[in-house]
Design a protein around this motif. Sequence first.
Motif, PDB file in Angstrom:
ATOM      1  N   LEU A  22      36.422  26.144  43.495  1.00 44.69           N
ATOM      2  CA  LEU A  22      37.106  27.027  42.556  1.00 44.69           C
ATOM      3  C   LEU A  22      38.404  26.410  42.038  1.00 44.69           C
ATOM      4  CD1 LEU A  22      36.618  30.521  44.219  1.00 44.69           C
ATOM      5  CD2 LEU A  22      35.802  29.811  41.969  1.00 44.69           C
ATOM      6  N   LEU A  23      39.120  25.690  42.893  1.00 39.37           N
ATOM      7  CA  LEU A  23      40.372  25.067  42.468  1.00 39.37           C
ATOM      8  C   LEU A  23      40.153  23.989  41.406  1.00 39.37           C
ATOM      9  CD1 LEU A  23      42.394  24.789  45.799  1.00 39.37           C
ATOM     10  CD2 LEU A  23      42.880  26.264  43.824  1.00 39.37           C
ATOM     11  N   LYS A  24      38.949  23.469  41.314  1.00 39.16           N
ATOM     12  CA  LYS A  24      38.641  22.460  40.296  1.00 39.16           C
ATOM     13  C   LYS A  24      38.348  23.088  38.942  1.00 39.16           C
ATOM     14  CE  LYS A  24      36.825  19.139  43.608  1.00 39.16           C
ATOM     15  NZ  LYS A  24      35.643  18.410  44.065  1.00 39.16           N
ATOM     16  N   THR A  25      38.262  24.409  38.881  1.00 38.46           N
ATOM     17  CA  THR A  25      37.973  25.103  37.637  1.00 38.46           C
ATOM     18  C   THR A  25      39.268  25.548  36.976  1.00 38.46           C
ATOM     19  OG1 THR A  25      37.783  27.283  38.672  1.00 38.46           O
ATOM     20  CG2 THR A  25      35.784  25.928  38.575  1.00 38.46           C
ATOM     21  N   GLU A  26      39.143  26.079  35.790  1.00 37.45           N
ATOM     22  CA  GLU A  26      40.309  26.583  35.069  1.00 37.45           C
ATOM     23  C   GLU A  26      40.630  27.991  35.578  1.00 37.45           C
ATOM     24  OE1 GLU A  26      41.506  27.448  30.469  1.00 37.45           O
ATOM     25  OE2 GLU A  26      40.153  25.791  30.918  1.00 37.45           O
ATOM     26  N   LEU A  27      41.812  28.145  36.139  1.00 43.55           N
ATOM     27  CA  LEU A  27      42.239  29.413  36.725  1.00 43.55           C
ATOM     28  C   LEU A  27      43.598  29.809  36.185  1.00 43.55           C
ATOM     29  CD1 LEU A  27      41.435  28.580  40.457  1.00 43.55           C
ATOM     30  CD2 LEU A  27      40.088  30.063  38.976  1.00 43.55           C
ATOM     31  N   SER A  28      43.864  31.102  36.199  1.00 42.01           N
ATOM     32  CA  SER A  28      45.212  31.555  35.853  1.00 42.01           C
ATOM     33  C   SER A  28      46.132  31.230  37.034  1.00 42.01           C
ATOM     34  CB  SER A  28      45.215  33.063  35.582  1.00 42.01           C
ATOM     35  OG  SER A  28      45.001  33.772  36.786  1.00 42.01           O
ATOM     36  N   ASP A  29      47.422  31.316  36.813  1.00 40.67           N
ATOM     37  CA  ASP A  29      48.385  31.028  37.878  1.00 40.67           C
ATOM     38  C   ASP A  29      48.193  31.967  39.067  1.00 40.67           C
ATOM     39  OD1 ASP A  29      49.485  28.963  36.446  1.00 40.67           O
ATOM     40  OD2 ASP A  29      51.133  30.172  35.633  1.00 40.67           O
ATOM     41  N   ILE A  30      47.936  33.229  38.783  1.00 45.53           N
ATOM     42  CA  ILE A  30      47.753  34.213  39.861  1.00 45.53           C
ATOM     43  C   ILE A  30      46.482  33.913  40.644  1.00 45.53           C
ATOM     44  CG2 ILE A  30      47.291  36.645  40.335  1.00 45.53           C
ATOM     45  CD1 ILE A  30      49.133  37.283  37.948  1.00 45.53           C
ATOM     46  N   GLU A  31      45.402  33.577  39.939  1.00 45.08           N
ATOM     47  CA  GLU A  31      44.153  33.237  40.610  1.00 45.08           C
ATOM     48  C   GLU A  31      44.320  31.995  41.471  1.00 45.08           C
ATOM     49  OE1 GLU A  31      40.771  34.795  37.482  1.00 45.08           O
ATOM     50  OE2 GLU A  31      41.854  32.930  37.024  1.00 45.08           O
ATOM     51  N   ARG A  32      44.999  30.982  40.919  1.00 46.29           N
ATOM     52  CA  ARG A  32      45.213  29.740  41.662  1.00 46.29           C
ATOM     53  C   ARG A  32      46.040  29.993  42.929  1.00 46.29           C
ATOM     54  NH1 ARG A  32      43.987  24.859  40.775  1.00 46.29           N
ATOM     55  NH2 ARG A  32      43.362  25.310  38.654  1.00 46.29           N
ATOM     56  N   GLN A  33      47.084  30.797  42.823  1.00 43.44           N
ATOM     57  CA  GLN A  33      47.898  31.122  43.999  1.00 43.44           C
ATOM     58  C   GLN A  33      47.063  31.831  45.058  1.00 43.44           C
ATOM     59  OE1 GLN A  33      51.164  33.432  42.519  1.00 43.44           O
ATOM     60  NE2 GLN A  33      52.222  31.656  41.647  1.00 43.44           N
ATOM     61  N   PHE A  34      46.231  32.760  44.616  1.00 40.35           N
ATOM     62  CA  PHE A  34      45.381  33.495  45.549  1.00 40.35           C
ATOM     63  C   PHE A  34      44.422  32.547  46.263  1.00 40.35           C
ATOM     64  CE2 PHE A  34      41.375  35.599  46.529  1.00 40.35           C
ATOM     65  CZ  PHE A  34      41.816  36.605  47.380  1.00 40.35           C
ATOM     66  N   ILE A  35      43.759  31.681  45.495  1.00 44.28           N
ATOM     67  CA  ILE A  35      42.790  30.748  46.072  1.00 44.28           C
ATOM     68  C   ILE A  35      43.484  29.778  47.023  1.00 44.28           C
ATOM     69  CG2 ILE A  35      41.143  28.888  45.558  1.00 44.28           C
ATOM     70  CD1 ILE A  35      40.135  31.682  44.817  1.00 44.28           C
ATOM     71  N   GLU A  36      44.650  29.285  46.660  1.00 44.13           N
ATOM     72  CA  GLU A  36      45.379  28.368  47.537  1.00 44.13           C
ATOM     73  C   GLU A  36      45.778  29.054  48.841  1.00 44.13           C
ATOM     74  OE1 GLU A  36      48.496  27.014  44.970  1.00 44.13           O
ATOM     75  OE2 GLU A  36      47.258  25.406  44.131  1.00 44.13           O
ATOM     76  N   ARG A  37      46.187  30.325  48.743  1.00 41.62           N
ATOM     77  CA  ARG A  37      46.557  31.072  49.944  1.00 41.62           C
ATOM     78  C   ARG A  37      45.328  31.293  50.827  1.00 41.62           C
ATOM     79  NH1 ARG A  37      48.552  35.541  47.818  1.00 41.62           N
ATOM     80  NH2 ARG A  37      46.736  36.819  48.223  1.00 41.62           N
ATOM     81  N   ARG A  38      44.206  31.671  50.217  1.00 39.73           N
ATOM     82  CA  ARG A  38      42.975  31.885  50.986  1.00 39.73           C
ATOM     83  C   ARG A  38      42.498  30.573  51.609  1.00 39.73           C
ATOM     84  NH1 ARG A  38      41.639  34.881  53.704  1.00 39.73           N
ATOM     85  NH2 ARG A  38      39.421  34.653  53.423  1.00 39.73           N
ATOM     86  N   LEU A  39      42.644  29.480  50.892  1.00 40.89           N
ATOM     87  CA  LEU A  39      42.261  28.172  51.416  1.00 40.89           C
ATOM     88  C   LEU A  39      43.071  27.848  52.671  1.00 40.89           C
ATOM     89  CD1 LEU A  39      40.556  25.575  50.897  1.00 40.89           C
ATOM     90  CD2 LEU A  39      42.495  24.733  49.594  1.00 40.89           C
TER      91      LEU A  39
END
Length: 74
Positions: A22-39
Amino acid sequence: MLDQDFARIRAHRNNLSRYRRLLKTELSDIERQFIERRLAEEQTALEALAADAFPAAFTVPNAPSAIATTGVER
């Protein structure tokens, strides 16, 4: 018990792979923060589970041993 641990480890690894994809896809800043936190949470959970399931730890000494430097066992 060990089968359950393996299943949980596999689930965490699958989640980690999915979050990395998912991090390799185009994400909004909020989505990216969420995914990084979950990771980070999944990685921590996996490490804790692995340490609990497989408590044996091997350490490598920082300094070279006497055998390695002199070739002679004391």
